[in-house]
Structures are given as C-alpha cells and as structure tokens.
Write an enzyme that holds these catalytic residues in place. Structure first.
Site, short mmCIF file in Angstrom:
data_model
loop_
_atom_site.label_atom_id
_atom_site.label_comp_id
_atom_site.label_asym_id
_atom_site.label_seq_id
_atom_site.Cartn_x
_atom_site.Cartn_y
_atom_site.Cartn_z
N LYS A 48 0.89 -1.17 0.00
CA LYS A 48 0.00 0.00 0.00
C LYS A 48 0.93 1.22 0.00
CE LYS A 48 -1.87 3.06 1.73
NZ LYS A 48 -1.67 4.47 1.23
N GLU A 102 9.25 1.96 11.12
CA GLU A 102 10.32 2.93 10.86
C GLU A 102 9.66 4.29 10.79
OE1 GLU A 102 13.44 2.20 10.83
OE2 GLU A 102 13.37 0.02 10.67
N CYS A 109 13.84 11.06 6.42
CA CYS A 109 13.69 10.86 7.87
C CYS A 109 15.01 11.08 8.60
CB CYS A 109 13.17 9.46 8.13
SG CYS A 109 14.18 8.18 7.36
N GLU A 167 9.41 17.16 14.43
CA GLU A 167 9.80 16.90 13.04
C GLU A 167 9.05 17.85 12.10
OE1 GLU A 167 8.41 13.29 10.95
OE2 GLU A 167 10.49 12.94 10.40
P1 NAD Z 1 2.27 8.84 6.92
O1 NAD Z 1 2.44 8.21 8.25
O2 NAD Z 1 1.30 9.92 6.76
O3 NAD Z 1 1.93 7.77 5.80
C1 NAD Z 1 2.73 6.63 5.59
C2 NAD Z 1 1.88 5.54 4.95
O4 NAD Z 1 0.93 5.10 5.89
C3 NAD Z 1 1.10 6.00 3.72
O5 NAD Z 1 1.09 4.97 2.77
C4 NAD Z 1 -0.29 6.22 4.29
O6 NAD Z 1 -1.31 6.09 3.33
C5 NAD Z 1 -0.36 5.09 5.31
N1 NAD Z 1 -1.35 5.27 6.38
C6 NAD Z 1 -1.86 6.43 6.86
N2 NAD Z 1 -2.75 6.17 7.84
C7 NAD Z 1 -2.80 4.83 7.99
C8 NAD Z 1 -3.53 3.95 8.84
N3 NAD Z 1 -4.40 4.40 9.75
N4 NAD Z 1 -3.32 2.63 8.71
C9 NAD Z 1 -2.43 2.15 7.82
N5 NAD Z 1 -1.73 2.93 6.98
C10 NAD Z 1 -1.90 4.26 7.06
O7 NAD Z 1 3.76 9.34 6.53
P2 NAD Z 1 4.15 10.22 5.28
O8 NAD Z 1 3.68 11.61 5.53
O9 NAD Z 1 3.78 9.51 4.04
O10 NAD Z 1 5.75 10.16 5.38
C11 NAD Z 1 6.52 11.04 6.12
C12 NAD Z 1 6.92 10.42 7.44
O11 NAD Z 1 7.60 9.20 7.21
C13 NAD Z 1 7.88 11.28 8.22
O12 NAD Z 1 7.49 11.29 9.57
C14 NAD Z 1 9.20 10.57 8.06
O13 NAD Z 1 10.13 10.80 9.08
C15 NAD Z 1 8.78 9.15 8.01
N6 NAD Z 1 9.80 8.32 7.38
C16 NAD Z 1 10.52 7.46 8.17
C17 NAD Z 1 11.53 6.70 7.62
C18 NAD Z 1 12.34 5.72 8.44
O14 NAD Z 1 12.99 4.86 7.87
N7 NAD Z 1 12.33 5.83 9.75
C19 NAD Z 1 11.80 6.80 6.24
C20 NAD Z 1 11.05 7.68 5.47
C21 NAD Z 1 10.04 8.44 6.06
#
Ligand code: NAD
Length: 480
Positions: A173, A248, A282, A384
């Site tokens: 997804k 992550e 991140c 963040e």
């Molecule tokens: P997000 O949490 O908004 O979304 C991530 C994914 O989760 C998307 O595919 C989204 O559709 C899905 N999602 C949202 N709500 C959900 C739910 N209730 N159940 C299941 N899936 C759901 O994050 P984003 O805005 O897409 O990405 C940015 C964030 O990701 C930042 O906080 C960044 O630090 C983090 N990030 C972390 C790493 C790491 O390796 N630690 C790497 C890249 C990004």
C-alpha cells in the site's frame, strides 16, 4: 493523464467501488494521474491473491528461484531507470537528478542485495549429547508493506526485496500521494515472470486501504515506514491479531559540529544532511549543534551556502531543491517557520515562497530556511518539520552537545563532525539514536542495522535484520 489501477493476481483492476483519487504533480499543481480509492474489499481480494500464490508454485519456489526473480526485477528497473526517475520526480517534486542518482539506483541495489543475501543465508544448528537441533526458516506468509511519499520506490523496494527473497507474498500500500513507481514495480514483477499474486499493489488512502491491510487476519506481518503518529495507530491495530510489526518512523536528527572538525567538510555535510530531498528524508539533520566558539562563523558560511542552492523546476538537470510533496505539506512547513519566529528565532535566510515562472507558480515551493537563536528545547527545534528548515544551536562542551541532541522524543540518527577520534567514539556511544555517522552522513551499507530508538520506531531493517523480520524460525529436535 495516467489512470493507474490496483495490481491483484497479476492483473490491473480498478477499485471495486470504482472510486478514484487524483495524483498531483506538486511542482505544477496539476493532476497527472488517478489511482483507485480502494477499500476493505479490494484489500481482501489482494490478500486472497497473495494467499493463493503461496498455495501455488511460489510456496515451493527454491531459494535460487526467489533470488533469480529479485535479480530479474533489479535488471528491469535498471533498464527503465530514466523512465522511473522521471515518474518519481513528477510524482514527488524532487529534482530529476536526485531520482536518477539516488532513488532508482537504490531500488536496483536493494533487489540485487537481497538476492545475494538470501543465497548466502544460513540457519542454526545446535548439537546435544544425544540429540540434534536444526532450525528451519520459513516465510511469514502474506505480508503488508506500507510506505511513505518521500522515497517511494527506494523504500518500497527496501521492503519488497527481502519479503520476496524470503518467499513471502506481498500486498503493498504505497502512499496515495506518490503511487506511480509502485504501480510500475507491480508491472515489472509480472513482466519478469513473478507468479500472479506474489506482488500485489492496492492504492488508496491510509485510513481506508492501509488500515484494512493492517487489520486483515490473514496478513502475518506489517512492515511500515511513515510518521510516528501513524505508526502508533498501525502498531496498536496490528497487535490485535498479533502480527509481526516493523515500524520505521519520524526523526529530528542532530548534526553535531565540534570546533576541531574539518570546517569545510562539516559545512558541506551539514548542508547535505539538512537539505537533501528538500529536507524530506527521515534522516535529515534538521538540528545543527555547533560548538559555541565556532557558531557565528559556521552560521555565516551555512547561510551563504544555502543561498547558493538552485531551487526550481525539478525536471531541470541542475536543480538542487525541488517542490515539497504537496501544498498541504508546504502549509505545515510554513506553520513551523512561523512558530520558529513566535518562539524567538531569527530567520537568517529563506522560509518564504520563491518567485518562479508561471508554470511553477502554483507549485509547493518554499525557500530553504536557516533559523538561529532558538532554545534547543522549543517545539521548532524538537518536532519533526520534514522540510528545508534547519535550526542552529550553540553548545558549550561535549556533555552539553549530547544533552541537546538527546533532548527529543525521537532517536533515529545523528552525525558527528570532529577530528578527535576518542571524542567521536565517546559521543557516538552516548547518543540515544539508532544510527550515528562520523564525518559523513547517509553513507549506507545495506547490511547494517537501520532503525531508531524512542518514538523513531521499533525493530531494525537491513541485511540479516530484514531477512529475520520476514521469516520465522522453527526448531526441529531429533533424538539420536
Ligand atoms: P504517513 O504516516 O502519513 O503515511 C505513511 C503511509 O501510511 C502511507 O502509505 C499512508 O497512506 C499510510 N497510512 C496512513 N494512515 C494509515 C492507517 N491508519 N493505517 C495504515 N496505513 C496508514 O507518513 P508520510 O507523511 O507519508 O511520510 C513522512 C513520514 O515518514 C515522516 O514522519 C518521516 O520521518 C517518516 N519516514 C521514516 C523513515 C524511516 O525509515 N524511519 C523513512 C522515510 C520516512
């Protein structure tokens, strides 16, 4: 305009409801594609297809066959590098050269790496006086991969490669904001001979399609990369059916510059750590801690360097900073910049919207910002932001630097800039994070543990850690 579909059992299908969502190029604010707005039924179909694949030939595939599939996927991604880089750039607003030099090559490397890793994987053997134990390593089964928008194919391949190499069937997804390369990857897996149902993609909103995947009883593992708040929801939902979970999450990483550092190296490193992918990694070093004696000189040089970065059309070869992923995300970043001023910070450069040609005038651009004068404990300096914004803080000594660096609820990574070897080791050991770089940043060996402490996540990815996550061990004890 592209009409993207879900990929289920090797076929392209719309959402059962027929509903769609728009995909926007954030640099131009124009709609470039639609994706299915999938729901529970679509996820159920994809999970069913994945289960069927495990019952069929994929369930009996040898290690060599699985590794060969990963290599074939890598070759195909590599052959289509330019096309995929363009899709990634259009979808995310990132500079084409970033997509071409980082995102897509890394996806190739991920599949090649895990093909090799699984070929060389070993299992355990424990000998007793009158019995032998050996450990069988089995795939989890159907696994869900949920990924964010900042590094779409890079992060999806980082999960898909070990999941497939170890024999699982996948339902992915991807972020609804950046679905293009996930859709392309699904085509590639099928094109190179991946059995139907081995790699399924369900597009749509996180709260609908994502949540349905996390709560589906047949799914045995969820590998999630995204924000901390979403991770909390995913972790709680997955616990209801005792799924294995890897989380992550977010970061607010420190760049620690000591006065004995190589100045030019540290400056270049701080700029790269602060602004790569327009600050949307991140691991970005968004808090720059500088020894007090060096602070003013460092800030002046930093501001000059940041002002020299070329911001603009992501499709231009020389662009260094592209658009943010969406106008909504730009608003979030701008709110933090305003908060920085409210909290007493001085904006030394940037933070406003650039003047760009007409075709980019509606794009989600913001000029890279450097903020000084903030207390290191304030919200701007500890939450963040995930954009091109760094705060710079002076520190008095090593203990003070470590105290500031550890003073957030996150614990993903840090970089330490010093020529004192003993100090490098001491500080690295004292930092409460999952990854430390010394005199470098984001140098990646795919074998090393990747992940964070505190609210930056649970679990580790990379090399043997990923292989272990996507498998379960079964011990067999044989009486002699
Ligand atoms: P997000 O949490 O908004 O979304 C991530 C994914 O989760 C998307 O595919 C989204 O559709 C899905 N999602 C949202 N709500 C959900 C739910 N209730 N159940 C299941 N899936 C759901 O994050 P984003 O805005 O897409 O990405 C940015 C964030 O990701 C930042 O906080 C960044 O630090 C983090 N990030 C972390 C790493 C790491 O390796 N630690 C790497 C890249 C990004």
């Amino acid at each position: 305009m592209d009409v993207l579909h879900n990929h289920i059992a090797g076929l392209d299908v719309p959402a059962a409801s027929g509903a769609t969502m728009d995909v926007v190029n954030p640099a131009t604010n124009s709609v470039i594609a639609t994706i299915p707005d999938s729901g529970e039924g679509d996820v159920h179909s994809a999970v069913g297809a994945a289960s069927d694949a495990l019952q069929g030939s994929w369930g009996h595939a040898t290690v060599a066959e699985r590794a060969d599939l990963c290599d074939a996927i890598a070759d195909c991604i590599e052959a289509r590098l330019d096309e995929l880089a363009e899709l990634e750039s259009l979808d995310t607003g990132k500079p084409i050269r970033t997509a071409r030099s980082i995102d897509i090559p890394r996806a190739v490397a991920n599949f090649r790496f895990f093909a090799g890793a699984v070929r060389h994987q070993q299992t355990g053997f424990h000998e007793m006086a009158d019995a032998l134990n050996y450990t069988l390593r089995r795939p989890l089964g159907v696994v869900g991969l949920i990924t964010p928008w900042n590094l779409p194919l890079y992060l999806l391949s980082w999960k898909a490669a070990p999941a497939l190499a170890t024999g699982n069937a996948v339902v992915a997804k991807p972020s609804e904001l950046t679905p293009m390369t996930a859709a392309a990857l699904a085509q590639i897996v099928t094109e190179v001979g991946g059995p139907p149902g081995v790699f399924n993609v369900v597009h749509g909103a996180g709260a609908a399609a994502g949540a349905a995947l996390v709560s589906h009883p047949t799914v045995r593992g969820i590998s999630f990369t995204g924000g901390t708040q979403t991770g909390r929801i995913v972790g709680a939902a997955a616990a209801q059916s005792f799924k294995k979970v890897s989380l992550e999450l977010g970061g607010k990483n420190a760049t620690l510059v000591f006065d004995d550092a190589d100045f030019d190296l540290a400056l270049a490193g701080a700029v790269r750590a602060g602004f790569t992918n327009t600050g949307q990694v991140c691991l970005c070093g968004s808090r720059i801690l500088v020894e007090a004696s060096l602070h003013d000189r460092f800030v002046d040089a930093l501001v000059a360097r940041v002002e020299g970065m070329r911001l603009g059309d992501p499709q231009r070869e020389d662009t260094e900073l592209g658009a943010l992923v969406s106008r909504a995300h730009r608003e979030k970043v701008e709110r933090y910049i305003a908060l920085g001023v409210e909290e007493g910070g001085q904006i030394r450069t940037g933070g406003d919207r650039p003047k760009l040609p007409d075709d980019l005038a509606q794009g989600a651009f913001v000029r890279p910002a450097v903020i000084t004068g903030l207390a290191p404990t304030c919200r701007t300096a500890t939450e963040e932001i995930f954009g091109p914004v760094v705060t710079v803080h002076p520190f008095e000594d090593e203990a003070h630097a470590v105290q500031i660096a550890n003073g957030t609820r996150y614990g993903l990574s840090a970089s330490v800039w010093t020529t004192d070897l003993a100090r490098a080791h001491r500080v690295s050991a004292a930092l409460d994070v999952g990854m430390v770089w010394v005199n470098t940043w984001l140098k990646r060996d795919l074998r090393v543990p990747f992940g964070g402490t505190k609210e930056s996540g649970v679990g580790r990815e990379g090399g043997a850690y990923s292989l272990a996550f996507f498998t379960q061990d079964k011990n067999v004890c044989v009486q002699l």
